[in-house]
Scaffold this motif. Structure first.
Motif, PDB file in Angstrom:
ATOM      1  N   SER A 169       6.741  12.984  -2.426  1.00 37.53           N
ATOM      2  CA  SER A 169       7.673  11.689  -2.172  1.00 37.53           C
ATOM      3  C   SER A 169       7.425  10.972  -3.249  1.00 37.53           C
ATOM      4  O   SER A 169       6.307  10.753  -3.475  1.00 37.53           O
ATOM      5  CB  SER A 169       7.367  11.388  -0.601  1.00 37.53           C
ATOM      6  N   PHE A 170       8.625  10.409  -3.989  1.00 30.21           N
ATOM      7  CA  PHE A 170       8.413   9.590  -4.900  1.00 30.21           C
ATOM      8  C   PHE A 170       9.452   8.450  -4.742  1.00 30.21           C
ATOM      9  O   PHE A 170      10.584   8.644  -4.461  1.00 30.21           O
ATOM     10  CB  PHE A 170       9.080  10.419  -6.379  1.00 30.21           C
ATOM     11  N   ASN A 171       9.150   7.214  -5.376  1.00 29.73           N
ATOM     12  CA  ASN A 171      10.152   6.117  -5.782  1.00 29.73           C
ATOM     13  C   ASN A 171      10.546   6.409  -7.244  1.00 29.73           C
ATOM     14  O   ASN A 171       9.638   6.433  -8.044  1.00 29.73           O
ATOM     15  CB  ASN A 171       9.682   4.910  -5.560  1.00 29.73           C
ATOM     16  N   VAL A 172      11.946   6.414  -7.477  1.00 27.69           N
ATOM     17  CA  VAL A 172      12.519   6.495  -8.636  1.00 27.69           C
ATOM     18  C   VAL A 172      13.266   5.244  -8.799  1.00 27.69           C
ATOM     19  O   VAL A 172      14.321   5.016  -8.210  1.00 27.69           O
ATOM     20  CB  VAL A 172      13.134   7.906  -8.829  1.00 27.69           C
ATOM     21  N   SER A 173      13.311   4.412 -10.059  1.00 30.70           N
ATOM     22  CA  SER A 173      14.281   3.482 -10.226  1.00 30.70           C
ATOM     23  C   SER A 173      14.472   4.008 -11.811  1.00 30.70           C
ATOM     24  O   SER A 173      13.892   4.306 -12.684  1.00 30.70           O
ATOM     25  CB  SER A 173      13.381   2.131 -10.450  1.00 30.70           C
TER      26      SER A 173
END
Length: 169
Positions: free
Chosen positions: A88-92
């Motif tokens: 799981s990753f947060n990507v901006s």
């Protein structure tokens, strides 16, 4: 997903007259007359549309700005074969958007990727490099309503977006 074809019905028995006013009302209710640039402005909650056999999920808040700016805040999840372990990753991402030949073109210039759990940490740099290689995406747009659309292409599949804010940007 192919574009939706809105139904406009005028029953002959009701004696519908073909006046300019009636035609304007019908045209304004027809989704093909949506001004894409104006309609895309604002913030959208977008979710990937995948089959049960696919093991990825993408949920994002995407903001299309009137100056052509683009801001994306996303969570990307890839299911691991072990049921309790998912990458799981947060990507901006920040970039620009425009319309070209009736398609939405998104160019992301800057990415930030963070791992949401320990098993994801070793993959952060790989994901960031992959995103940098695919900076630009061209999407076919199908309007579901004035506040919902799908965007699709061969490499990224289909994403469904729902308007989440009605602010002038």
């Amino acid at each position: 997903m192919k574009g939706l074809i809105p139904l406009m019905i005028c029953a002959a028995v009701s004696g519908c007259a073909s006046t300019d006013n009636t035609q304007q009302q019908l045209a304004s209710s027809n989704l093909q007359y949506i001004d894409m640039k104006t309609s895309l402005l604002g913030s959208w909650q977008c979710t990937s549309v995948s089959s049960p056999s696919e093991n990825t999920a993408f949920n994002a808040d995407i903001t299309y700005l009137s100056d052509g700016g683009l801001d994306t805040q996303a969570i990307s999840t890839i299911q691991n074969p072990k049921p309790m372990d998912a990458y799981s990753f947060n990507v901006s991402a920040q970039g620009e958007w425009n319309l070209k030949d009736g398609k939405l073109v998104e160019n992301n210039n800057d990415f930030d990727v963070e791992a949401n759990n320990d098993i994801s940490k070793p993959l952060v740099s790989i994901l960031r490099k992959g995103l940098m290689r695919t900076k630009s995406s061209e999407w076919d747009i199908s309007w579901l309503s004035q506040s919902a659309f799908t965007k699709s292409n061969e490499s990224n599949g289909t994403t469904r977006c729902q308007k989440i804010a009605s602010k002038i940007l």
